[in-house]
Motif scaffolding. Structure first.
Motif, PDB file in Angstrom:
ATOM      1  N   UNK A  75     -24.140 -30.644  14.412  1.00  0.00           N
ATOM      2  CA  UNK A  75     -22.854 -30.423  13.738  1.00  0.00           C
ATOM      3  C   UNK A  75     -22.281 -31.721  13.164  1.00  0.00           C
ATOM      4  N   UNK A  76     -22.657 -32.843  13.736  1.00  0.00           N
ATOM      5  CA  UNK A  76     -22.142 -34.143  13.282  1.00  0.00           C
ATOM      6  C   UNK A  76     -23.014 -34.798  12.211  1.00  0.00           C
ATOM      7  N   UNK A  77     -24.122 -34.157  11.828  1.00  0.00           N
ATOM      8  CA  UNK A  77     -24.986 -34.734  10.798  1.00  0.00           C
ATOM      9  C   UNK A  77     -24.194 -34.948   9.502  1.00  0.00           C
ATOM     10  N   UNK A  80     -26.401 -38.831   5.010  1.00  0.00           N
ATOM     11  CA  UNK A  80     -27.541 -39.715   5.300  1.00  0.00           C
ATOM     12  C   UNK A  80     -28.598 -38.988   6.126  1.00  0.00           C
ATOM     13  N   UNK A  81     -28.158 -38.181   7.075  1.00  0.00           N
ATOM     14  CA  UNK A  81     -29.102 -37.420   7.902  1.00  0.00           C
ATOM     15  C   UNK A  81     -29.805 -36.350   7.059  1.00  0.00           C
ATOM     16  N   UNK A  82     -29.074 -35.720   6.149  1.00  0.00           N
ATOM     17  CA  UNK A  82     -29.697 -34.731   5.256  1.00  0.00           C
ATOM     18  C   UNK A  82     -30.797 -35.403   4.443  1.00  0.00           C
ATOM     19  N   UNK A  83     -30.508 -36.597   3.909  1.00  0.00           N
ATOM     20  CA  UNK A  83     -31.502 -37.351   3.139  1.00  0.00           C
ATOM     21  C   UNK A  83     -32.714 -37.667   4.005  1.00  0.00           C
ATOM     22  N   UNK A  84     -32.478 -38.106   5.233  1.00  0.00           N
ATOM     23  CA  UNK A  84     -33.570 -38.403   6.169  1.00  0.00           C
ATOM     24  C   UNK A  84     -34.424 -37.153   6.418  1.00  0.00           C
ATOM     25  N   UNK A  85     -33.777 -36.014   6.628  1.00  0.00           N
ATOM     26  CA  UNK A  85     -34.507 -34.770   6.862  1.00  0.00           C
ATOM     27  C   UNK A  85     -35.299 -34.351   5.630  1.00  0.00           C
ATOM     28  N   UNK A  86     -34.745 -34.572   4.455  1.00  0.00           N
ATOM     29  CA  UNK A  86     -35.436 -34.214   3.212  1.00  0.00           C
ATOM     30  C   UNK A  86     -36.685 -35.074   2.993  1.00  0.00           C
ATOM     31  N   UNK A  98     -31.468 -26.782   5.250  1.00  0.00           N
ATOM     32  CA  UNK A  98     -31.030 -27.885   6.112  1.00  0.00           C
ATOM     33  C   UNK A  98     -29.506 -27.935   6.171  1.00  0.00           C
ATOM     34  N   UNK A  99     -28.869 -27.838   5.033  1.00  0.00           N
ATOM     35  CA  UNK A  99     -27.397 -27.851   4.990  1.00  0.00           C
ATOM     36  C   UNK A  99     -26.815 -26.651   5.728  1.00  0.00           C
ATOM     37  N   UNK A 105     -24.183 -24.993  12.776  1.00  0.00           N
ATOM     38  CA  UNK A 105     -23.898 -25.654  14.063  1.00  0.00           C
ATOM     39  C   UNK A 105     -22.394 -25.783  14.251  1.00  0.00           C
ATOM     40  N   UNK A 106     -21.692 -26.092  13.190  1.00  0.00           N
ATOM     41  CA  UNK A 106     -20.223 -26.201  13.251  1.00  0.00           C
ATOM     42  C   UNK A 106     -19.593 -24.843  13.537  1.00  0.00           C
ATOM     43  N   UNK A 107     -20.183 -23.788  12.974  1.00  0.00           N
ATOM     44  CA  UNK A 107     -19.660 -22.442  13.223  1.00  0.00           C
ATOM     45  C   UNK A 107     -19.925 -22.038  14.678  1.00  0.00           C
TER      46      UNK A 107
END
Length: 185
Positions: A75-77, A80-86, A98-99, A105-107
Motif C-alpha cells: 500500500x505504501x509503494x 519509484x517502486x512501480x518503475x522498479x517493478x516494471x 501493478x498499479x 492494497x490500500x482498499x
C-alpha cells in the motif's frame, strides 16, 4: 500391497509439480489470513488474460518483488517502486495490473479498518461457510462472484471482474470446485 494412486481434478493432469502442489495444498482450501487473501487476489489479477500456469511459474519472483504481498508495504509503494517493478523481468510487467495491486492494497487496509480483518469481510458473503459444488461442471462465474465483484468495485477495487473473482474464491477456498472424484475434495 499396491499403493493407491492419487486422483486429482482433470484440469491439473500432466501439469508441472508446482501446479499440482497448488491444486493439492491451496486451491479449494479455506484461507483466513489477510496477507494470504491479498496475495491470491493479486495473483489472480496478474492471471487476467494469461495462463494460471504462467503466474504460478513466477510465484517466487512475485513474492520477492512484492515483499511477500505484505499489505501495508504494498500500500505504501510509490512511483519509484512501480518503475522498479516494471523493470523486473521475473514478473508479469503490466503497469495497470501493478498499479491496481498497489491501489487494492490500500482498499484492503480500508476494509480492515471497517471489519477488523479482510477475512471477516470476504467470508461474510457466504456466512463464513464454504460452498462445495456438487456438479462436475467447470463454472467461470456465479451469482456469488457477481455479488462480491459488485461490492469490491463499490469499495474502489480495480482490475477485477466476476470471472476473476470466481477464480479467486476458488483459490481461497470459499468455493470448493474440486472434481467429484478428486481425492483433495
Amino acid at each position: 500391497m499396491k499403493k493407491k494412486e492419487i486422483t486429482r481434478c482433470e484440469w491439473v493432469q500432466n501439469k508441472p509439480d508446482y501446479y499440482m502442489d497448488y491444486h493439492d495444498n491451496i486451491w479449494g482450501k479455506p484461507e483466513y489470513e489477510d496477507q494470504e487473501l491479498f496475495k491470491w487476489l493479486s495473483l489472480e489479477i496478474f492471471h487476467i488474460g494469461l495462463s494460471w500456469q504462467l503466474v504460478l511459474s513466477k510465484y517466487d519472483q512475485f513474492m520477492a518483488a512484492f515483499d511477500d504481498f505484505d499489505i501495508q508495504t504494498v500500500a505504501a509503494y510509490d512511483e519509484d517502486k512501480v518503475t522498479e517493478l516494471m523493470e523486473n523481468e521475473g514478473i508479469i510487467r503490466y503497469r495497470r495490473k501493478i498499479e491496481a495491486i498497489i491501489h487494492n492494497a490500500r482498499q484492503v487496509l480500508d476494509i480492515q479498518n471497517e471489519f477488523g480483518h479482510f477475512s471477516e469481510y470476504i467470508w461474510q458473503f457466504t456466512n463464513h461457510k464454504q460452498i462445495i459444488n456438487h456438479l462436475n461442471i467447470r463454472l467461470t462465474k456465479s451469482p456469488l462472484s457477481d455479488q462480491v465483484t459488485k461490492d469490491l468495485k463499490k469499495r474502489g477495487f480495480m482490475f477485477i471482474g466476476s470471472v476473476t473473482i470466481y477464480s479467486y474464491l476458488q483459490a481461497i477456498g470459499i468455493i470448493n470446485d474440486h472434481d467429484l472424484t478428486c481425492d483433495f475434495r
